[in-house]
Design a protein around this motif. Sequence first.
Motif, PDB file in Angstrom:
ATOM      1  N   GLY A   8     -34.070  44.233 -49.383  1.00  0.00           N
ATOM      2  CA  GLY A   8     -35.261  43.998 -48.655  1.00  0.00           C
ATOM      3  C   GLY A   8     -35.494  43.567 -47.292  1.00  0.00           C
ATOM      4  N   VAL A  12     -39.211  45.463 -38.681  1.00  0.00           N
ATOM      5  CA  VAL A  12     -40.515  44.846 -38.572  1.00  0.00           C
ATOM      6  C   VAL A  12     -40.961  44.548 -37.379  1.00  0.00           C
ATOM      7  CG1 VAL A  12     -39.776  42.661 -39.498  1.00  0.00           C
ATOM      8  CG2 VAL A  12     -42.286  43.465 -40.028  1.00  0.00           C
ATOM      9  N   SER A  17     -44.316  40.972 -41.973  1.00  0.00           N
ATOM     10  CA  SER A  17     -43.782  40.029 -43.015  1.00  0.00           C
ATOM     11  C   SER A  17     -42.750  41.178 -43.908  1.00  0.00           C
ATOM     12  CB  SER A  17     -44.863  39.963 -43.982  1.00  0.00           C
ATOM     13  OG  SER A  17     -45.761  39.240 -43.504  1.00  0.00           O
ATOM     14  N   LEU A  18     -41.556  40.293 -44.415  1.00  0.00           N
ATOM     15  CA  LEU A  18     -40.556  40.730 -45.300  1.00  0.00           C
ATOM     16  C   LEU A  18     -40.387  40.040 -46.514  1.00  0.00           C
ATOM     17  CD1 LEU A  18     -37.811  42.180 -42.966  1.00  0.00           C
ATOM     18  CD2 LEU A  18     -39.344  43.564 -44.348  1.00  0.00           C
ATOM     19  N   ARG A  19     -40.033  40.629 -47.718  1.00  0.00           N
ATOM     20  CA  ARG A  19     -39.533  39.852 -48.847  1.00  0.00           C
ATOM     21  C   ARG A  19     -38.158  40.212 -49.163  1.00  0.00           C
ATOM     22  NH1 ARG A  19     -41.801  39.915 -55.003  1.00  0.00           N
ATOM     23  NH2 ARG A  19     -40.423  41.916 -54.888  1.00  0.00           N
ATOM     24  N   VAL A 125     -32.195  41.800 -41.027  1.00  0.00           N
ATOM     25  CA  VAL A 125     -33.690  41.729 -40.790  1.00  0.00           C
ATOM     26  C   VAL A 125     -33.545  42.168 -39.118  1.00  0.00           C
ATOM     27  CG1 VAL A 125     -35.383  40.296 -40.859  1.00  0.00           C
ATOM     28  CG2 VAL A 125     -34.088  40.458 -42.635  1.00  0.00           C
TER      29      VAL A 125
END
Length: 129
Positions: A8, A12, A17-19, A125
């Motif tokens: 995931g 970004v 948002s990220l999950r 991330v």
Amino acid sequence: QVQLVESGGGLVQAGGSLRLSCVASERAFSNRAMGWFRRAPGKKREFVATISWNGGSTDYADSAKGRFTISRDNAKNTVYLHMNSLKPEDTAVYYCTTPRLDRTYVRSSVYWADDNDYWGQGTQVTVSS
């Protein structure tokens, strides 16, 4: 042996948002606390969030409070980290972890997790400004 596989992560923009997801290999997943740490470039690994074995208790780092939400689905052996309002300083490799069964905190929290507990390989991330 417990195997944890994260997914995931990605690139970004700030404010996005990220999950993140983490799937555990073992059926004893439902008896363990789960959680997330992260390591930014040049920094030590730091606690992000934790959830108790039944989802009844959660805790967050100050940096995550109000923006991140941890949840779990014991039927799917999966823990999630929903991250909103992302900032460039959230850029890091995010690691899923769960305690060994002989830990006193095995059901409550991963806050005290160390290298002798179980860890995934991490998911990157990156938050651009």
